[in-house]
Enzyme design. Structure first.
Site, PDB file in Angstrom:
ATOM      1  CE1 TYR A   1      -0.119  -6.534   0.579  1.00  0.00           C
ATOM      2  CE2 TYR A   1       0.343  -6.673  -1.770  1.00  0.00           C
ATOM      3  CZ  TYR A   1       0.439  -7.203  -0.496  1.00  0.00           C
ATOM      4  OH  TYR A   1       1.071  -8.410  -0.303  1.00  0.00           O
TER       5      TYR A   1
ATOM      6  NE  ARG B   1       8.730 -10.367  -2.750  1.00  0.00           N
ATOM      7  CZ  ARG B   1       8.719 -10.983  -1.573  1.00  0.00           C
ATOM      8  NH1 ARG B   1       9.682 -11.834  -1.253  1.00  0.00           N
ATOM      9  NH2 ARG B   1       7.738 -10.764  -0.715  1.00  0.00           N
TER      10      ARG B   1
ATOM     11  CB  THR C   1       1.374   5.472  14.588  1.00  0.00           C
ATOM     12  OG1 THR C   1       2.037   6.160  13.525  1.00  0.00           O
ATOM     13  CG2 THR C   1       1.402   4.003  14.290  1.00  0.00           C
TER      14      THR C   1
ATOM     15  CB  ALA D   1      -0.939  -0.005   1.210  1.00  0.00           C
ATOM     16  CD1 TRP D   2       5.649   3.707   2.981  1.00  0.00           C
ATOM     17  CD2 TRP D   2       3.932   5.048   2.490  1.00  0.00           C
ATOM     18  NE1 TRP D   2       6.038   5.011   3.220  1.00  0.00           N
ATOM     19  CE2 TRP D   2       5.001   5.851   2.929  1.00  0.00           C
ATOM     20  CE3 TRP D   2       2.739   5.659   2.114  1.00  0.00           C
ATOM     21  CZ2 TRP D   2       4.925   7.237   2.996  1.00  0.00           C
ATOM     22  CZ3 TRP D   2       2.650   7.052   2.185  1.00  0.00           C
ATOM     23  CH2 TRP D   2       3.733   7.817   2.623  1.00  0.00           C
TER      24      TRP D   2
ATOM     25  CE  LYS E   1       5.460   4.867  12.596  1.00  0.00           C
ATOM     26  NZ  LYS E   1       4.218   4.424  11.906  1.00  0.00           N
TER      27      LYS E   1
ATOM     28  CG  PHE F   1      10.684  -9.183   4.448  1.00  0.00           C
ATOM     29  CD1 PHE F   1      10.933 -10.544   4.520  1.00  0.00           C
ATOM     30  CD2 PHE F   1       9.582  -8.683   5.126  1.00  0.00           C
ATOM     31  CE1 PHE F   1      10.100 -11.398   5.232  1.00  0.00           C
ATOM     32  CE2 PHE F   1       8.741  -9.524   5.841  1.00  0.00           C
ATOM     33  CZ  PHE F   1       9.005 -10.886   5.897  1.00  0.00           C
TER      34      PHE F   1
ATOM     35  NE  ARG G   1       0.776  -2.705   8.131  1.00  0.00           N
ATOM     36  CZ  ARG G   1       1.232  -1.782   7.284  1.00  0.00           C
ATOM     37  NH1 ARG G   1       0.394  -1.205   6.436  1.00  0.00           N
ATOM     38  NH2 ARG G   1       2.494  -1.431   7.277  1.00  0.00           N
TER      39      ARG G   1
END
Length: 336
Positions: free
Chosen positions: A56, A39, A252, A18-19, A195, A89, A259
């Site tokens: 996403y 990927r 956040t 998404a980002w 954060k 990752f 999330r």
């Protein structure tokens, strides 16, 4: 669509979540051709054909100047490359393309976290894999859905080279997406990582229905923890009061699009870490960072009781109520 009038800019994006998609859309708004490295061949094909990232970022149309590809060469032939893979990752993602990276192309880190097995900030991960390439960090109070929709946002772009940092601000910024330059790469990175951990704690407070007083106290004391570690690692106190620090922390720790916050809410309601994560497609960075930051804090001799508590509950199955009681029964101390 707003553009800066600069022709033929090319911005690469490594990451198809998404980002990454929101930043690719923003790159096009800023007048660039945006090439995203994915990927998933099926997702790339659907994005190019249907002009939507249905996994996403569903419902957000993709502009004509955005292309999804599996070919790293298309992405790395760029004026700058945004690194938007999840923090844990990033090393593997870079290793797969390191041989094709042009040494004068800036790497703009958009992942927030501390590498779990090494305790390294993302700048160190990039330099470990790519060597001495130009590095910047983009961080601040931004939800992907809002940026993709063109709603106003402001954030921090940190780069040790002021001239390069200013050039990157002009390259990706528009009137509704406003990067503010900083030279404090370390402070911005530490703030962006911690954060997420504090957002989990804030969600736990909401999930346990402990009240707004408790959440305000937690966020404020969490900011103190964040500041202590950032300064110990070489960051500057004023950075923690800016967009990458206080700004991102406010968003956040209160926003239901976070999330990490919603993970904390579910944790506070009695769900287990494994059950929460198994139901999610996107990565919840704060779970991994909670373990990393606890180890880094110990290394630097910095006391971080809230982050430590999150790590114990999220990663080591510590009883939530007992962990909370331990926090609440700490000795009284001076605020500063």
């Amino acid at each position: 669509m707003e553009t800066t009038g600069m022709a033929e800019k090319r911005i690469g994006i490594v990451g198809g979540g998404a980002w990454g998609t929101a930043l690719a859309i923003q790159a096009v708004r800023a007048g660039a051709q945006a090439n995203m490295l994915l990927r998933d061949a099926d997702l790339a094909a659907r994005m190019n054909q249907n002009r939507e990232n249905d996994l996403y970022l569903p419902g957000i149309p993709l502009p004509a100047g955005l292309n999804a590809t599996l070919n790293a060469d298309d992405v790395l032939q760029a004026d700058a490359v945004l690194l938007v893979t999840p923090a844990q990752f990033l090393r593997d993602s870079l290793a797969a393309i390191a041989g094709k990276w042009q040494r004068d192309v800036p790497a703009i880190i958009c992942a927030k976290g501390i590498e779990k097995h090494s305790g390294a900030l993302m700048e160190n991960v990039v330099r470990d894999v790519l060597g001495d390439v130009p590095v910047a960090v983009l961080s601040g109070p931004t939800f992907a859905q809002e940026v993709a929709a063109g709603l106003p946002a402001a954030l921090t772009l940190a780069c040790r080279d002021r001239e390069m940092g200013k050039n990157l601000v002009e390259m990706i910024g528009t009137s509704a997406f406003r990067p503010y330059y900083s030279s404090d790469v370390t402070g911005v990175e530490v703030a962006g990582a911690i954060k997420n951990v504090l957002a989990i704690a804030s969600g736990v407070v909401a999930g346990m229905k402990l009240g707004d007083n408790a959440r305000a106290a937690l966020v404020t004391r969490g900011l103190a923890e964040m500041s202590r570690l950032a300064i110990a690692m070489g960051g500057r106190a004023e950075t923690l009061m800016g967009l990458a620090g206080l700004g991102d922390l406010m968003l956040t720790c209160t926003g239901t699009l976070s999330r990490n916050y919603t993970f904390g809410v579910a944790l506070g309601q009695g769900q287990s870490t494994s059950d929460i994560l198994s139901s999610r497609r996107s990565v919840t960075e704060g779970v991994h960072t909670a373990a990393s930051v606890t180890a880094v804090a110990e290394k630097y001799g910095v006391e971080m009781p809230i982050c430590t508590a999150v790590n114990q509950v999220a990663n080591h199955h510590a009883p939530l109520r007992e962990t909370l009681d331990t926090l609440l029964n700490r000795p009284f101390r001076d605020e500063h």
